[in-house]
Design a protein around this motif. Structure first.
Motif, mmCIF file in Angstrom:
data_model
loop_
_atom_site.group_PDB
_atom_site.id
_atom_site.type_symbol
_atom_site.label_atom_id
_atom_site.label_comp_id
_atom_site.label_asym_id
_atom_site.label_seq_id
_atom_site.Cartn_x
_atom_site.Cartn_y
_atom_site.Cartn_z
ATOM 1 N N THR A 1 0.863 -1.183 0.000
ATOM 2 C CA THR A 1 0.000 0.000 0.000
ATOM 3 C C THR A 1 0.896 1.228 0.000
ATOM 4 O O THR A 1 1.712 1.422 0.908
ATOM 5 N N MET A 2 0.758 2.078 -1.025
ATOM 6 C CA MET A 2 1.621 3.238 -1.186
ATOM 7 C C MET A 2 0.950 4.491 -0.637
ATOM 8 O O MET A 2 -0.277 4.655 -0.718
ATOM 9 N N CYS A 3 1.764 5.397 -0.094
ATOM 10 C CA CYS A 3 1.258 6.658 0.452
ATOM 11 C C CYS A 3 0.706 7.535 -0.668
ATOM 12 O O CYS A 3 1.174 7.452 -1.822
ATOM 13 N N PRO A 4 -0.271 8.395 -0.366
ATOM 14 C CA PRO A 4 -0.893 9.237 -1.398
ATOM 15 C C PRO A 4 0.136 10.126 -2.099
ATOM 16 O O PRO A 4 1.112 10.571 -1.489
ATOM 17 N N ASP B 1 -9.182 7.773 4.340
ATOM 18 C CA ASP B 1 -8.034 7.081 4.927
ATOM 19 C C ASP B 1 -8.253 5.584 5.090
ATOM 20 O O ASP B 1 -7.629 4.941 5.929
ATOM 21 N N THR B 2 -9.148 5.032 4.273
ATOM 22 C CA THR B 2 -9.422 3.593 4.349
ATOM 23 C C THR B 2 -9.007 2.913 3.051
ATOM 24 O O THR B 2 -8.812 3.557 2.020
ATOM 25 N N TYR B 3 -8.894 1.572 3.139
ATOM 26 C CA TYR B 3 -8.582 0.792 1.942
ATOM 27 C C TYR B 3 -9.767 0.852 0.988
ATOM 28 O O TYR B 3 -10.928 0.965 1.411
ATOM 29 N N PRO B 4 -9.523 0.766 -0.318
ATOM 30 C CA PRO B 4 -10.643 0.765 -1.276
ATOM 31 C C PRO B 4 -11.455 -0.517 -1.148
ATOM 32 O O PRO B 4 -11.024 -1.502 -0.547
ATOM 33 N N ASP B 5 -12.625 -0.499 -1.733
ATOM 34 C CA ASP B 5 -13.533 -1.649 -1.633
ATOM 35 C C ASP B 5 -12.967 -2.897 -2.295
ATOM 36 O O ASP B 5 -13.330 -4.021 -1.923
ATOM 37 N N PHE B 6 -12.080 -2.745 -3.294
ATOM 38 C CA PHE B 6 -11.553 -3.916 -4.014
ATOM 39 C C PHE B 6 -10.243 -4.415 -3.401
ATOM 40 O O PHE B 6 -9.560 -5.251 -3.976
ATOM 41 N N ARG C 1 -9.253 1.106 8.083
ATOM 42 C CA ARG C 1 -8.318 2.239 8.060
ATOM 43 C C ARG C 1 -6.901 1.753 7.753
ATOM 44 O O ARG C 1 -6.452 0.727 8.252
ATOM 45 N N VAL C 2 -6.212 2.520 6.932
ATOM 46 C CA VAL C 2 -4.829 2.205 6.573
ATOM 47 C C VAL C 2 -3.924 2.688 7.703
ATOM 48 O O VAL C 2 -3.944 3.857 8.088
#
Length: 911
Positions: free
Chosen positions: A359-362, A794-799, A808-809
């Motif tokens: 998971t990469m930062c924005p 700030d949460t993971y996407p649905d997929f 939450r990430v």
């Protein structure tokens, strides 16, 4: 004794030559093209030939149609037109003063031995199409040409070259027929001769079929031009002289030699042969269908002069050398394509699909969301094509290629200098520029001519120089401001695209930003370059340079220095500054309060490639478009009246009018051509580590450039006078400097922009490349985001996989060697290891390459041995001829002092 010639130098103080006998000065030599002077068979000769005054049109019957080739001669059909002067008629006081200057100027030309004929634009005559332009035709007879050739030390053939060509592999390869060779049916190899400065008293010792064909057309118009540059137009002021001054003050509007007829023929060259040298140049050189052929350099030099011949020789040699670089670059690129599926780093990144581990930062503040590393797969594949194991080899190869190009060009240039008799060529004392003469506030005695001339003292020149420097500094800051503007655009557009709701568009944020920003950079670059061209001209004018050479040197420095900053600044930013100081999520780096853009996890090299490709190729396309289509449009518009009148049968559209309607090359006509190629040479060498295909695109461009330039010179431009030059001037030093700078630039690109060093360090530590991607990423605890920079979502996407969707990430990753995931966010030891090795690479790379470069420069002699031997042989023959003349003079003097009865015996003793 008659007065000395009224010219602007203390030169030929002798009686003016007698009236010419008006011999023919052109002849069809081999049936292929007219040589130098006699009228073609289809031109009717007049019964009389008046010598005392120039012939006026009112003494000639109007002809609705002239025979082909008649407009290259005076009305008598014998005397060849060597030069044209054109001026506009008028009735104002200024026009009266200009007419007085022309009268004095033309009278002085007659005293020099040049013959004149005037085409007056009276309605009843066969004059100019606009009815207002007067054409003065100049013809140089033998007496003038032989005297001027002796003064200018024009080298002419004395004996056929009897030196055998050395046997070598290269010479043997040249004899093998190839599709690139020129047609020997039309362009026959010119015989080589030893030459010596022409002396009238030794006329019989030179290789001369006849006087009519002895001097070529380029030699003729050069000798006429020399007198035009020195002929006075004010009898009371010895500093008022030269055709450039006359054009500058409006007395004449143009001065040019004629083209040798049309460049197209109604008949096929295969059946009827070329009708003139211009036609031959078009068919065998300028025609697009001849793009793959060698250039007829000797014919180009004979027609346009050695200065233009050297430019096309240099451009052709550069293109030939680019062929080698392009092939190697293509091999490097193909190696990247073939080895791409087997690279473990690319495979690891493309398989990084787990949201748990990757998971990469924005990529931007607030609006951007978390993303998966696998979405950078395309960028990693694109980067690998240009950043692989062959990149370092190719960068080193191109650094050495630049050295070999410069060294072998010196050898080739020396060969041409000998073939074209340019060795020992020294320019005479240059005339003052008209602008300098008009604006210089002081006077001094010229140490060469011993005449008073305009002068600018140091205390007057220094403020002008400082103003010019400040102008240059201002424009450089303007370029840097434009770069900063593009940087701000990149940050803004990447934020907007990355925050897009469309997942596909968001994943392409980097490539969209790179392409659009590079296109904007290209537009800004072209606008600033044209703006600075005007400013550089104004600044150089402000400096008040005395001669044209001084002016050109100053102008060249300004334009290339600005072009260097203008064209390369955006690439330098992407290569060395973008992503260098991004910080970390707890404290991002900022530019004007905006978060600095970061490189993709695959690196910044693909963005540098995109920027280089767009700027380099876009510049070349734009310049080629302007070079060919702008003259076409202007010439079409200016020639419309003449073409209409000829079509309507109202008169003939003569060659001097056709050439008058064409565009002029200008005194610095070759400058833009050299500048364009010098900028391209920088793209090919400075950033080649990130763009191995640059030589290939440059090769394609140059193949078109040669033919476009040839087409422009043959069809769209007036024929320039045949200027001489021994080399390509300051451009050689610029190319050498760029080649040396490219060594350091490529070393830094490999060390700091590519992933070569980091890969090698990891491989040395772990003896493998698996796990490299994880090693280059740092972890971050999302609770420590800098205030106001965290994502709105700030949460993971649905997929997301692993049952993380909607949660939450807590941890994200970003590119860099930083300790984490919790504070303090200090740099890892690995960062310093990689940084140290990058510095080591730069030092080792540039030292090794420079040592090899200097070794190559030492090993490659500037002049081939066979050229040295030919020069020695030529000097020996010239010395032998001088000794023979001296011996004959001694015999003649001895005999003149002896009684008649002793002369025979004494003379036989000397024999």
């Amino acid at each position: 004794m008659a007065a000395p010639p009224a010219i602007g130098f203390e030169g030929l103080q002798e009686d003016p030559p007698p009236k010419s006998e008006h011999i023919g000065l052109e002849a069809y030599g081999d049936g292929r093209s007219p040589k130098n002077g006699a009228a073609p068979e289809n031109i009717e000769l007049s019964e009389s030939n008046k010598e005392d005054e120039p012939l006026k049109d009112d003494k000639q019957p109007k002809k609705a149609e002239k025979k082909e080739g008649a407009d290259l001669y005076f009305h008598d059909g014998i005397r060849r037109i060597d030069y044209i002067l054109a001026y506009k008629k008028g009735d104002s006081e200024k026009d009266v003063r200009r007419a007085a200057k022309r009268h004095e100027f033309e009278n002085n030309l007659r005293e020099e031995g040049i013959e004149l004929e005037v085409e007056d634009p009276e309605p009843s005559q066969d004059g100019s199409a606009d009815g207002n332009t007067v054409f003065v035709k100049l013809h140089a007879p033998w007496e003038f040409l032989s005297r001027q050739a002796e003064v200018l030390k024009v080298k002419m053939p004395i004996k056929e070259n009897d030196m055998e060509e050395p046997i070598s592999i290269l010479n043997c390869l040249k004899k093998i027929p190839s599709p690139f060779d020129l047609s020997e049916e039309f362009i026959k190899p010119e015989p080589k001769y030893f030459t010596a400065p022409f002396v009238r008293e030794r006329e019989d010792e030179f290789v001369m079929e006849d006087r009519e064909s002895f001097f070529g057309m380029s030699q003729r118009n050069r000798m006429v031009h020399e007198i035009l540059e020195k002929c006075r137009y004010d009898p009371d002021n010895k500093t008022k002289f030269g055709i450039d001054h006359m054009i500058n003050n409006g007395s004449y509007v143009a001065a040019y030699p004629l083209h040798e007829g049309d460049y197209k023929s109604k008949h096929s060259m295969l059946t009827h042969g070329p009708q003139n040298d211009r036609h031959l140049l078009y068919e065998e050189w300028a025609r697009p269908g001849r793009w793959y052929k060698y250039q007829p350099l000797d014919l180009i030099s004979d027609y346009y002069g050695e200065k233009i011949g050297l430019y096309f020789a240099w451009l052709g040699f550069y293109t030939q050398m680019l062929t080698i670089a392009a092939i190697v670059g293509l091999v490097v690129f193909l190696y990247g394509c073939i080895s791409l599926p087997f690279d473990p780093v690319v495979s690891e990144l493309c398989e990084a699909k787990s949201w748990v581990n990757y998971t990469m930062c924005p990529q931007c503040n607030n609006r951007c969301t978390y993303w998966i590393l696998e979405s950078s797969c395309f960028y990693s594949q694109l980067t690998y094509l240009f950043d692989n194991g062959a990149t370092v080899f190719f960068a080193a190869f191109m650094s050495l290629w630049a050295t070999m190009f410069c060294e072998f060009w010196k050898r080739r240039q020396n060969e041409l200098d000998y073939d074209w008799d340019l060795f020992g060529f020294e320019e005479q004392e240059e005339n003052c520029r008209p602008e300098f003469e008009a604006l210089a506030p002081d006077k001094r005695v010229n140490p060469i001519t011993k005449l008073y001339e305009p002068y600018v003292k140091f205390y007057r020149r220094f403020p002008r120089f400082m103003a010019s420097v400040l102008g240059i500094v201002f424009m450089i800051f303007l370029v840097l401001a434009a770069v900063v503007g593009v940087i701000v655009y990149r940050i803004a557009i990447k934020t907007a695209v990355a925050a897009s709701g469309d997942a596909f568009i968001s994943s392409q944020a980097s490539i969209i930003t790179s392409i659009t920003a590079s296109c904007i950079s290209l537009v800004v670059i072209m606008v600033l370059q044209n703006l600075y061209d005007r400013i550089a001209t104004w600044l150089t004018d402000l400096e008040l340079h005395r001669t044209e050479t001084e002016y050109e040197d100053s102008y060249t420095f300004k334009m290339y220095f600005f072009a260097f900053v203008n064209y390369y600044s955006s690439s330098f930013y992407v290569a060395f500054f973008k992503g260098s100081f991004p910080g970390n999520p707890s404290e991002y780096g900022k530019v004007f309060g905006l978060r600095q853009e970061e490189c993709d996890p695959a690196g910044c090299l693909q963005e540098l490639f995109v920027n280089l490709a767009i700027v380099m190729c876009g510049k070349q396309f734009f310049n080629n478009f302007i070079e060919i289509f702008l003259p076409l449009i202007l010439n079409f518009w200016r020639s419309r009246t003449g073409r209409k009148e000829q079509k309507a049968g109202k008169g003939s559209y003569d060659q001097w009018e056709k050439d008058f309607d064409r565009s002029e090359l200008g005194p610095r006509g070759l400058f833009k051509e050299y500048l364009e190629m010098a900028v391209q040479f920088g793209f090919v060498t400075i950033f080649v580590a990130s763009f191995p295909l640059a030589p290939f695109f440059a090769l394609i461009n140059n193949l078109m450039e040669i033919r476009l330039d040839a087409y422009k010179f043959v069809t769209q431009l007036r024929r320039p006078y045949a200027a001489r030059a021994q080399d390509i001037g300051a451009w050689y030093a610029i190319l050498v400097s760029v080649g040396n700078f490219a060594v350091l630039s490529n070393a830094c690109v490999i060390a700091f922009t590519s992933s070569f060093i980091s890969r090698e360090v990891y491989k040395y530590q772990f003896d493998k490349l698996e796990g490299y991607v994880d090693w280059t990423l740092s972890s971050f605890n999302t609770t420590f985001f800098e205030e106001g920079t965290g994502p709105d979502i700030d949460t993971y996407p649905d997929f997301a996989d692993g049952g993380l969707n909607g949660t939450r990430v807590e941890l994200c990753k970003y590119r860099g060697f930083v300790l984490g995931p919790n504070p303090p966010f200090d740099l890892k030891l690995d960062y310093w290891k990689v940084f140290a090795m990058r510095l080591v690479l730069v030092l080792v790379y540039e030292h090794v390459i420079f040592i090899v470069k200097f070794a190559l420069e030492y090993m490659v002699p500037d002049m081939p041995d066979f050229v040295k031997n030919e020069i020695k042989r030529e000097n020996y023959l010239a010395q032998q001829a001088l000794e023979e003349i001296t011996r004959k003079d001694m015999v003649a003097k001895r005999r003149s002092k002896m009684p008649d009865g002793e002369k025979g015996a004494s003379a036989s003793g000397y024999q």
